[in-house]
Design a protein around this motif. Structure first.
Motif, PDB file in Angstrom:
ATOM      1  N   ASP A 147       0.837  -1.212   0.000  1.00 55.26           N
ATOM      2  CA  ASP A 147       0.000   0.000   0.000  1.00 55.26           C
ATOM      3  C   ASP A 147       0.866   1.254   0.000  1.00 55.26           C
ATOM      4  O   ASP A 147       0.386   2.348  -0.229  1.00 55.26           O
ATOM      5  N   LYS A 148       2.174   1.076   0.273  1.00 54.06           N
ATOM      6  CA  LYS A 148       3.093   2.217   0.293  1.00 54.06           C
ATOM      7  C   LYS A 148       3.984   2.259  -0.950  1.00 54.06           C
ATOM      8  O   LYS A 148       4.950   3.014  -1.001  1.00 54.06           O
ATOM      9  N   VAL A 149       3.661   1.426  -1.937  1.00 55.89           N
ATOM     10  CA  VAL A 149       4.361   1.482  -3.227  1.00 55.89           C
ATOM     11  C   VAL A 149       3.373   2.004  -4.264  1.00 55.89           C
ATOM     12  O   VAL A 149       2.255   1.490  -4.383  1.00 55.89           O
ATOM     13  N   HIS A 150       3.761   3.054  -4.981  1.00 58.95           N
ATOM     14  CA  HIS A 150       2.860   3.663  -5.960  1.00 58.95           C
ATOM     15  C   HIS A 150       3.504   3.726  -7.345  1.00 58.95           C
ATOM     16  O   HIS A 150       4.720   3.805  -7.467  1.00 58.95           O
ATOM     17  N   ILE A 196       0.230  -0.180  -5.505  1.00 56.29           N
ATOM     18  CA  ILE A 196       0.299  -1.550  -6.012  1.00 56.29           C
ATOM     19  C   ILE A 196      -0.745  -2.415  -5.300  1.00 56.29           C
ATOM     20  O   ILE A 196      -1.371  -3.293  -5.908  1.00 56.29           O
ATOM     21  N   ALA A 197      -0.971  -2.154  -4.007  1.00 54.86           N
ATOM     22  CA  ALA A 197      -1.985  -2.919  -3.262  1.00 54.86           C
ATOM     23  C   ALA A 197      -3.358  -2.759  -3.914  1.00 54.86           C
ATOM     24  O   ALA A 197      -4.093  -3.739  -4.102  1.00 54.86           O
ATOM     25  N   GLU A 198      -3.679  -1.514  -4.268  1.00 63.38           N
ATOM     26  CA  GLU A 198      -4.984  -1.241  -4.882  1.00 63.38           C
ATOM     27  C   GLU A 198      -5.099  -1.931  -6.249  1.00 63.38           C
ATOM     28  O   GLU A 198      -6.106  -2.571  -6.560  1.00 63.38           O
ATOM     29  N   ALA A 257      -3.482  -4.522  -7.290  1.00 60.12           N
ATOM     30  CA  ALA A 257      -3.504  -5.979  -7.124  1.00 60.12           C
ATOM     31  C   ALA A 257      -4.905  -6.451  -6.744  1.00 60.12           C
ATOM     32  O   ALA A 257      -5.408  -7.451  -7.267  1.00 60.12           O
ATOM     33  N   GLN A 258      -5.523  -5.707  -5.851  1.00 62.04           N
ATOM     34  CA  GLN A 258      -6.864  -6.084  -5.409  1.00 62.04           C
ATOM     35  C   GLN A 258      -7.843  -6.004  -6.578  1.00 62.04           C
ATOM     36  O   GLN A 258      -8.664  -6.898  -6.786  1.00 62.04           O
ATOM     37  N   ARG A 259      -7.694  -4.916  -7.349  1.00 59.96           N
ATOM     38  CA  ARG A 259      -8.582  -4.699  -8.484  1.00 59.96           C
ATOM     39  C   ARG A 259      -8.468  -5.829  -9.494  1.00 59.96           C
ATOM     40  O   ARG A 259      -9.461  -6.282 -10.056  1.00 59.96           O
ATOM     41  N   ALA A 260      -7.225  -6.273  -9.737  1.00 60.92           N
ATOM     42  CA  ALA A 260      -6.996  -7.299 -10.762  1.00 60.92           C
ATOM     43  C   ALA A 260      -7.075  -8.715 -10.201  1.00 60.92           C
ATOM     44  O   ALA A 260      -6.997  -9.677 -10.953  1.00 60.92           O
ATOM     45  N   GLY A 261      -7.233  -8.850  -8.890  1.00 60.05           N
ATOM     46  CA  GLY A 261      -7.241 -10.177  -8.273  1.00 60.05           C
ATOM     47  C   GLY A 261      -5.905 -10.889  -8.463  1.00 60.05           C
ATOM     48  O   GLY A 261      -5.852 -12.097  -8.660  1.00 60.05           O
ATOM     49  N   LYS A 262      -4.801 -10.107  -8.435  1.00 62.97           N
ATOM     50  CA  LYS A 262      -3.460 -10.683  -8.643  1.00 62.97           C
ATOM     51  C   LYS A 262      -2.578 -10.431  -7.428  1.00 62.97           C
ATOM     52  O   LYS A 262      -2.893  -9.621  -6.569  1.00 62.97           O
TER      53      LYS A 262
END
Ligand SMILES: [Zn+2]
Length: 560
Positions: free
Chosen positions: A359-362, A379-381, A383-388
């Motif tokens: 969540d701290k990598v953009h 990247i957290a967002e 990843a969640q969006r893509a289910g990866k």
């Protein structure tokens, strides 16, 4: 007639006192008068309206030693409210330096402070060998802000020991030579003596910076030499192996203040920084003056996967180290390599720069238009969006763009509750901008504006009078900067006119104005309406002014 009259500003005077509405008149570089309704008899009149006026910010941790020889404006600090910069931190100076050691000095700076060797080679003007000659060069060429300079341990060692400085302990005779140089530099006007014992500080080829080879006895001898004249601050960026107890002994033996860097909060070892501060407090109760440099900014680094500094310390990353182009891309695409990285990040570690906090990598900047909407997202967002898996998201995006995608990672000092405690600690100093170094990785030269915007206004973690005190008077008092750091009649007219409702720093952007057109990160000011150094306007609402005099002073006389 006055040179400048600022009418009706809300004055935060640097003492921590409540604000007061008044006029300020400036003449011959000094504050001539402060009062209600001063006579309007000035060459320039500024109606402050709703704006606030404070002393200029003192940046106690900069690395402008090299930049000063080609850029007297020490960009971007003056436009960010800084009117005095302390240089030579960590002992990574460029003076004294003999001609035959210039190449080594530049190569060391390239590694330890993330400076470009090409920029240093094109940029540095070497009109000096000794420390006194370096100060004379600065004085002769002029500077937009006031300067105070440490004499640096690594430079002294290189002067006395040559290339051996990176390799071994010093003999008694060599220590005596260094001590003589310290006394000489103090006589020439150094603000103190700076060193580093941090394992993070490596020079050319990854060998330790010279000061890291010094014994405790060498440190003590040089600190005593510094304090012999009853002046000086000892500054050290300490490694975890250097206990505060040793620093307390140094303060006791020299009778001088000890400034300790870099106290950053680490989420994987959250108690360490508070333990250091507790030891610093205990030393102060015993009458020693120890101060901990803390930062109000998260340690954030920009990188591409072609040179991903934040993850290069992982053991699982070794397979990728030293590789480039197609060979590197093959490793990064390998599922086994990725699983190794994931496994390592999942295991606990005492100290690690990157800890899988996705969540701290953009994503900062993509190369391809079709990826544009990914910019500024974590990247957290994504990843969640893509289910990866997040590591896959980062590496797949980078591979899709030939490893040119620019990412940013918040590595240390990102736990805001913990950082608020650091900032409010009675023996901490808000510092560590590292301005002048690491020019492509991060830019915290606007730390003062960030303290007042983010921490004071947005988070109410501190009152504005106290924040102003911590940015001005506190440093002036520690370093003995006479007649600076407060709004007082007779004091230097180092002033910052700003809007407390909007003050802050903009998001960093890349500019290409270093020697040879090399890039650096630049930060614009928000809510800054005027910055004066010794009465000379150096920045206004439109940014840096280069049409005035270079009014900064090289400070060589100190109050104590
Ligand atoms: Zn430093």
């Amino acid at each position: 007639m006055d040179d400048l009259l600022i009418r009706g500003a809300t004055l935060y005077d640097g003492s921590g006192a409540d604000p007061l509405r008044a006029d300020v008149a400036v003449r011959d570089g000094r504050i001539r008068a402060i009062g209600a309704s001063l006579p309007i008899d000035a060459r320039q009149v500024v109606d402050a309206g709703d704006l606030a006026l404070m002393p200029g910010i003192i940046d106690s941790h900069t690395h402008f030693d090299a930049q000063l020889t080609w850029d007297p404006y020490v960009r971007p600090s003056p436009s960010l409210g800084v009117t005095t910069a302390v240089i030579g931190n960590c002992g990574f100076t460029i003076a004294p330096c003999r001609p035959q050691d210039r190449e080594l000095t530049m190569r060391n700076l390239t590694q330890v402070e993330g400076m470009s060797f090409e920029v240093l080679k094109r940029g540095i003007t070497w009109e000096f060998e000794t420390f006194a000659e370096y100060l004379a060069q600065l004085r002769g060429r002029g500077c937009a802000v006031n300067l105070a300079a440490y004499v640096g341990h690594s430079s002294l060692r290189t002067w006395v020991m040559g290339a051996e400085a990176n390799r071994r302990a010093a003999t008694q005779a060599e220590i005596a030579q260094m001590a003589a140089l310290v006394r000489e530099a103090m006589d020439a006007g150094a603000v103190g003596f700076a060193s580093s014992t941090s394992p993070a500080h490596n020079g050319d080829g990854g060998v330790p910076m010279p000061s890291r080879l010094a014994s405790d006895d060498e440190h003590l001898a040089l600190i005593e030499a510094m304090g012999a004249g009853g002046r000086g601050v000892y500054m050290v960026t300490k490694g975890a192996q250097m206990p505060v107890a040793l620093l307390e002994e140094m303060a006791a033996r020299s009778g001088r203040p000890v400034m300790i860097a870099a106290l950053l909060h680490n989420g994987t070892n959250p108690g360490a920084v508070f333990a250091d501060l507790a030891a610093i407090s205990a030393a102060n109760t015993r009458g020693r003056r120890l101060i901990g440099q803390v930062s109000c900014c998260p340690l954030t680094m920009e990188y591409t996967l072609a040179s991903p500094y934040p993850v290069e310390g992982l053991a699982s990353w070794k397979r990728a180290l030293g590789k480039q182009g197609a060979a590197l891309e093959t490793v990064l695409a390998d599922p086994q390599f990725r699983q190794g990285v994931r496994d390592e990040l999942a295991a606990a570690s005492a100290f690690r720069l990157f800890n899988g906090e996705w969540d701290k990598v953009h994503v900062v900047e993509v190369a391809q238009e079709r990826h544009r909407e990914l910019e500024q997202r974590s990247i957290a967002e994504l990843a969640q969006r893509a289910g990866k898996d997040p590591l896959d998201v980062m590496l797949d995006l980078a591979l899709d763009e030939d490893l040119t995608t620019i990412f940013t990672a918040q590595l240390l000092n990102s736990d805001e509750e913990a950082v608020a405690r650091l900032l409010n600690h009675p023996h901490s100093l808000v510092s560590l901008s590292d301005a002048g170094a690491h020019l492509t990785f991060f830019n915290d030269a606007g730390f003062g504006l960030h303290l007042m915007g983010h921490w004071v206004r947005d988070r109410a973690a501190m009152g504005l009078p106290e924040a102003v005190r911590r940015l001005t008077h506190q440093s002036a008092e520690i370093f003995g900067l006479a007649n600076r750091g407060l709004l007082r009649e007779g004091f230097a007219a180092d002033l910052l006119l700003f809007d407390p409702k909007t003050v802050g720093r903009a998001v960093s952007r890349r500019v290409f104005d270093l020697p040879g057109g090399a890039p650096r990160l630049h930060t614009d000011a928000l809510g800054v309406h005027g910055v004066w150094v010794n009465g000379e306007l150096v920045s206004d609402a439109n940014g840096l002014r280069t049409d005035g005099q270079l009014a900064g002073q090289v400070i060589t006389e100190f109050a104590h």
